[in-house]
Design an enzyme around this catalytic site. Structure first.
Site, PDB file in Angstrom:
ATOM      1  N   HIS A 199       0.806  -1.214   0.000  1.00 10.69           N
ATOM      2  CA  HIS A 199       0.000   0.000   0.000  1.00 10.69           C
ATOM      3  C   HIS A 199       0.842   1.267   0.000  1.00 10.69           C
ATOM      4  O   HIS A 199       0.471   2.275  -0.574  1.00 10.69           O
ATOM      5  CB  HIS A 199      -1.079  -0.068   1.087  1.00 10.69           C
ATOM      6  CG  HIS A 199      -0.907   0.906   2.159  1.00 10.69           C
ATOM      7  ND1 HIS A 199      -0.152   0.636   3.251  1.00 10.69           N
ATOM      8  CD2 HIS A 199      -1.350   2.160   2.263  1.00 10.69           C
ATOM      9  CE1 HIS A 199      -0.153   1.697   3.995  1.00 10.69           C
ATOM     10  NE2 HIS A 199      -0.865   2.643   3.441  1.00 10.69           N
ATOM     11  N   ARG A 306     -15.253   1.379 -13.420  1.00 10.86           N
ATOM     12  CA  ARG A 306     -15.459   0.188 -12.584  1.00 10.86           C
ATOM     13  C   ARG A 306     -16.573   0.484 -11.574  1.00 10.86           C
ATOM     14  O   ARG A 306     -16.330   1.124 -10.550  1.00 10.86           O
ATOM     15  CB  ARG A 306     -14.175  -0.156 -11.827  1.00 10.86           C
ATOM     16  CG  ARG A 306     -13.030  -0.627 -12.701  1.00 10.86           C
ATOM     17  CD  ARG A 306     -11.816  -0.916 -11.832  1.00 10.86           C
ATOM     18  NE  ARG A 306     -10.827  -1.716 -12.515  1.00 10.86           N
ATOM     19  CZ  ARG A 306      -9.619  -1.258 -12.871  1.00 10.86           C
ATOM     20  NH1 ARG A 306      -9.263  -0.024 -12.594  1.00 10.86           N
ATOM     21  NH2 ARG A 306      -8.773  -2.056 -13.474  1.00 10.86           N
ATOM     22  N   ARG A 342     -18.685  -0.373 -17.167  1.00  9.51           N
ATOM     23  CA  ARG A 342     -18.596  -1.823 -17.019  1.00  9.51           C
ATOM     24  C   ARG A 342     -19.630  -2.259 -15.995  1.00  9.51           C
ATOM     25  O   ARG A 342     -19.699  -1.695 -14.900  1.00  9.51           O
ATOM     26  CB  ARG A 342     -17.198  -2.230 -16.545  1.00  9.51           C
ATOM     27  CG  ARG A 342     -17.125  -3.737 -16.305  1.00  9.51           C
ATOM     28  CD  ARG A 342     -15.755  -4.211 -15.972  1.00  9.51           C
ATOM     29  NE  ARG A 342     -15.366  -3.850 -14.622  1.00  9.51           N
ATOM     30  CZ  ARG A 342     -14.165  -4.095 -14.110  1.00  9.51           C
ATOM     31  NH1 ARG A 342     -13.249  -4.664 -14.856  1.00  9.51           N
ATOM     32  NH2 ARG A 342     -13.874  -3.764 -12.877  1.00  9.51           N
ATOM     33  N   GLU A 441     -11.003 -11.276 -20.842  1.00  5.94           N
ATOM     34  CA  GLU A 441     -10.073 -11.439 -19.719  1.00  5.94           C
ATOM     35  C   GLU A 441      -9.991 -12.889 -19.238  1.00  5.94           C
ATOM     36  O   GLU A 441      -9.370 -13.183 -18.234  1.00  5.94           O
ATOM     37  CB  GLU A 441     -10.430 -10.482 -18.579  1.00  5.94           C
ATOM     38  CG  GLU A 441     -11.884 -10.440 -18.211  1.00  5.94           C
ATOM     39  CD  GLU A 441     -12.218  -9.381 -17.171  1.00  5.94           C
ATOM     40  OE1 GLU A 441     -11.305  -8.793 -16.576  1.00  5.94           O
ATOM     41  OE2 GLU A 441     -13.413  -9.174 -16.926  1.00  5.94           O
ATOM     42  N   ASN A 464      -5.211  -7.753 -16.786  1.00  7.19           N
ATOM     43  CA  ASN A 464      -4.949  -8.062 -15.366  1.00  7.19           C
ATOM     44  C   ASN A 464      -5.465  -9.461 -15.045  1.00  7.19           C
ATOM     45  O   ASN A 464      -4.792 -10.267 -14.405  1.00  7.19           O
ATOM     46  CB  ASN A 464      -5.646  -7.059 -14.447  1.00  7.19           C
ATOM     47  CG  ASN A 464      -5.230  -5.634 -14.745  1.00  7.19           C
ATOM     48  OD1 ASN A 464      -4.216  -5.420 -15.389  1.00  7.19           O
ATOM     49  ND2 ASN A 464      -6.008  -4.678 -14.284  1.00  7.19           N
ATOM     50  N   ASP A 465      -6.677  -9.723 -15.504  1.00  9.53           N
ATOM     51  CA  ASP A 465      -7.236 -11.052 -15.264  1.00  9.53           C
ATOM     52  C   ASP A 465      -6.759 -12.061 -16.306  1.00  9.53           C
ATOM     53  O   ASP A 465      -6.535 -13.223 -15.974  1.00  9.53           O
ATOM     54  CB  ASP A 465      -8.768 -10.993 -15.267  1.00  9.53           C
ATOM     55  CG  ASP A 465      -9.303 -10.575 -13.912  1.00  9.53           C
ATOM     56  OD1 ASP A 465      -8.856 -11.156 -12.906  1.00  9.53           O
ATOM     57  OD2 ASP A 465     -10.130  -9.656 -13.851  1.00  9.53           O
ATOM     58  N   ARG A 475      -3.437 -13.008  -9.124  1.00  8.23           N
ATOM     59  CA  ARG A 475      -2.928 -11.652  -9.325  1.00  8.23           C
ATOM     60  C   ARG A 475      -2.665 -10.899  -8.027  1.00  8.23           C
ATOM     61  O   ARG A 475      -2.009  -9.858  -8.039  1.00  8.23           O
ATOM     62  CB  ARG A 475      -3.877 -10.848 -10.225  1.00  8.23           C
ATOM     63  CG  ARG A 475      -5.216 -10.553  -9.617  1.00  8.23           C
ATOM     64  CD  ARG A 475      -6.196  -9.977 -10.630  1.00  8.23           C
ATOM     65  NE  ARG A 475      -6.339  -8.538 -10.530  1.00  8.23           N
ATOM     66  CZ  ARG A 475      -7.208  -7.823 -11.236  1.00  8.23           C
ATOM     67  NH1 ARG A 475      -8.003  -8.407 -12.117  1.00  8.23           N
ATOM     68  NH2 ARG A 475      -7.298  -6.528 -11.087  1.00  8.23           N
ATOM     69  N   CYS A 512      -7.632  -2.402 -21.512  1.00 10.95           N
ATOM     70  CA  CYS A 512      -7.815  -1.592 -20.308  1.00 10.95           C
ATOM     71  C   CYS A 512      -7.085  -2.205 -19.105  1.00 10.95           C
ATOM     72  O   CYS A 512      -7.229  -1.726 -17.985  1.00 10.95           O
ATOM     73  CB  CYS A 512      -9.290  -1.374 -20.001  1.00 10.95           C
ATOM     74  SG  CYS A 512     -10.168  -2.904 -19.693  1.00 10.95           S
TER      75      CYS A 512
HETATM   76  C1  PEP Z   1      -8.497  -6.458 -16.104  1.00 11.02           C
HETATM   77  O1  PEP Z   1      -8.802  -7.536 -15.590  1.00 11.02           O
HETATM   78  O2  PEP Z   1      -7.507  -6.295 -16.838  1.00 11.02           O
HETATM   79  C2  PEP Z   1      -9.290  -5.251 -15.818  1.00 11.02           C
HETATM   80  C3  PEP Z   1      -9.030  -4.106 -16.400  1.00 11.02           C
HETATM   81  O3  PEP Z   1     -10.258  -5.360 -14.896  1.00 11.02           O
HETATM   82  P1  PEP Z   1      -9.995  -5.365 -13.314  1.00 11.02           P
HETATM   83  O4  PEP Z   1      -8.576  -4.980 -13.076  1.00 11.02           O
HETATM   84  O5  PEP Z   1     -10.986  -4.399 -12.776  1.00 11.02           O
HETATM   85  O6  PEP Z   1     -10.291  -6.782 -12.958  1.00 11.02           O
HETATM   86 MG    MG Z   2     -10.715  -7.912 -14.680  1.00 10.13          MG
END
Ligand code: PEP
Ligand code: MG
Length: 588
Positions: A199, A306, A342, A441, A464-465, A475, A512
């Site tokens: 953090h 989000r 989203r 994702e 990210n996912d 993650r 994204c």
């Molecule tokens: C992702 O998964 O890349 C994404 C942008 O969504 P989040 O980070 O909100 O899961």
């Molecule tokens: Mg995601």
């Protein structure tokens, strides 16, 4: 002169004097009351209750401040949770009874009773078989310290000694400390502990403070007052530099200041490659209040809103009107710029509603679109009604998260059609042609992108996912962070497949995930033909600078080379090197 190496968190070179944050624990001055009478005990308990009240007030204030401070981050809620934990501890009936009993029957001082209670709790927690409870002993320390401070009437802040701008050196910073950081007096942050997602790192990035974390034991090497050079891009701290090193660092510091100016000057210019290809940069947000900042940084609109953040600690579902109010606010602030909303991505790393219950494997569980479609269709419909009801007021698109199969997309689109029918019956206007896109994702969606592309308006790649699911790496688990590799050949192959499917079916494809804002990815992404990137607002200026410094042709050559590597490390080194040639300041 001594060089320390840690984890690079936020680029920037600063030179300043060290301020070491010393955390002295407050001990009980006396174990028993001076006079052992009922009256004295009651007076002591009054004093105790007052301190509890003040400590609760302080924790609540800190929770609020943290929320505002980290408004741009998904983990805001989990940071604020530490303070809620403290409040829970202060209000715990067992605790209050323990202190009352000890003061009334044994004439213990309140401080002594508090310390005894907490030391017992820490013992219980530290031996617990649940690992997450074992790690809570630090939170117990923080709660105890807060209460003790109010009991002994300590009003001094840890940062009172800072009069001039300094480089802050600490073991680690607690949320309570970061919420009190004197913003204008911290040049840089160096800590013993922490990683890229700790953090302290997040706060540093958010505030644009150069920082190096995970330095091991810098607090043992520095007493305070030494000259430090902190290079946030290289992850280095030099203690007591010699004149030559200092002179070099001064040059780098100046270069950075110059760079800041260049980025500032580019704010209103388009993100266009040297050979004339426009790249549109958008921002990811969690709250409409971030929109002004995003636009100021140069974002053309919002590529990912989000909406999970409509949930707060009360765990109550937002009403249709609450949804509408938030979306209207975003639309007004955007003044015609695009807004991709989203739908709720609840569960796993995001807010988990109570009724989701315990899941052994929440990332693979009933989260996101699955929760909306099969568990709580009412919540989903309510949100869709709200999005549709504001859809005529601005440039609004719907984006569905975590789609893993065509049937799922079809079901979600059916629900959208049903909700549209309802609104027609109620004579409520909405945009009949609203675009409905999906996030890619999940690997199954990436592999079936050609099928999905036929039935939706756009793709936004959520790396990210996608990285977590494709590489089987949690993650948010620091233990396997070294395996979380967006430059893995498997990820490039999936990206290629998604981009190709979008191209063939003529639907826009954007990204994204965090890699959009990662400078070492700008070249390969532009090279692969990506023209829409959505990222944290603070990343927009540096990515724009990179885009403006390259030609799409050269980027394409770099992407081709990146695709030839057989392992993630080499691809990563290569891409960093290429980005570094263009933008050395960011890499140290
Ligand atoms: C992702 O998964 O890349 C994404 C942008 O969504 P989040 O980070 O909100 O899961
Ligand atoms: Mg995601």
């Amino acid at each position: 002169m001594k060089l320390k190496k840690g984890v690079a968190v936020n680029a920037g070179v600063v030179i300043g004097s060290a301020f070491v944050l010393v955390k002295g624990r407050i001990g009980a001055q006396q174990r028993f009351l001076k006079t052992r009478t009922t009256e004295a005990a009651q007076k002591e308990l009054d004093r105790f209750r007052k301190a509890v009240e003040l400590a609760i007030g302080e924790a609540q204030e800190e929770a609020e401040k943290t929320r505002q401070e980290v408004a741009t981050l998904k983990i805001a809620a989990s940071l604020a949770e530490i303070f809620h934990f403290q409040v829970m501890m202060f209000e715990d009936i067992n605790f209050l009874e323990f202190v009352r009993d000890k003061v009334e029957t044994k004439y213990w001082s309140a401080e002594h009773a508090v310390q005894r209670f907490y030391s017992k709790q820490k013992k219980i927690f530290s031996q617990h078989k649940n690992e997450s409870l074992r790690t809570r002993t630090q939170d117990l320390d923080a709660a105890e310290d807060k209460l003790m401070k109010h009991l002994v009437g300590e009003t001094r802040s840890e940062f009172d000694g800072i009069t001039e701008p300094v480089i802050l050196v600490a073991r680690d910073l607690t949320p309570s400390e970061t919420s009190k950081l004197p913003k204008d007096k911290i040049l840089g942050i160096a800590t013993d502990f922490g990683g890229k997602t700790s953090h302290t790192a997040i706060i540093a990035v958010n505030r644009g403070i150069p920082a190096v974390v995970g330095l091991g034991n810098i607090t043992a090497d520095v007493q305070g007052g030494e000259t430090l050079i902190l290079d946030g891009g290289a992850g280095k701290v030099v203690i007591d530099p010699d004149n030559e090193t200092l002179a070099k660092a001064r040059d780098r510091e100046k270069t950075f200041e110059g760079l800041r100016k260049v980025l500032d000057d580019e704010r209103t210019l388009p993100a266009e490659t040297l050979d004339g290809h426009a790249v549109r940069l958008y921002a990811n947000i969690e709250f409409p209040s971030e929109i002004e900042e995003a636009i100021k940084e140069g974002a053309l609109g919002i590529g990912l809103y989000r909406t999970e953040f409509l949930y707060d600690d009360t765990n109550t579902d937002p009403t249709e009107e609450q949804h509408i109010a938030a979306y209207k606010e975003a639309i007004e602030r955007l003044q015609g710029r695009p807004l991709v909303i989203r739908t709720l991505d609840l569960g796993a790393d995001k807010f988990s509603p109570d009724d989701l219950g315990y899941e052994k494997n929440p990332f693979l569980g009933c989260r996101s679109i699955r929760y909306c479609l099969y568990e709580k269709p009412d919540i989903f419909r309510r949100q869709l009604r709200a999005i549709l009801r504001v859809s005529k007021l601005g440039n609004v698109k719907i984006m569905l998260p975590m789609i893993s199969a065509l049937e799922e997309l079809r079901e979600a689109k059916n629900v959208i059609q049903e909700v549209m029918g309802e609104l027609r019956d109620e004579n409520l206007p909405f945009n009949e042609d609203i675009e409905v896109g999906i996030m890619i994702e999940v690997p199954s969606a990436a592999l079936c992108a050609d099928l999905l592309a036929q039935e939706c308006s756009f793709f936004s790649i959520g790396t990210n996912d996608l990285v977590q699911y494709a590489l089987a790496v949690d993650r948010v688990n620091a233990k396997v962070a070294y395996l979380y590799q967006p430059t893995h050949p498997a990820i490039f192959r999936l990206l290629l497949r998604i981009i190709e499917a979008g191209r063939r079916k003529r639907i826009p494809v954007s990204i994204c995930g965090e890699i959009s804002g990662e400078p070492s990815f700008t070249l390969p992404l532009v090279g692969l033909g990506m023209r829409d990137l959505s990222m944290a607002p603070s990343s927009v200026p540096r990515i724009k600078h990179l885009v403006r410094s390259i030609s799409a042709r050269e980027a394409s050559r770099i992407a081709d080379t990146a695709l030839t590597f057989q392992d993630a490390k080499r691809a990563d080194d290569f891409l960093r090197q290429k980005a570094k040639e263009i933008f050395p300041e960011l890499f140290g």
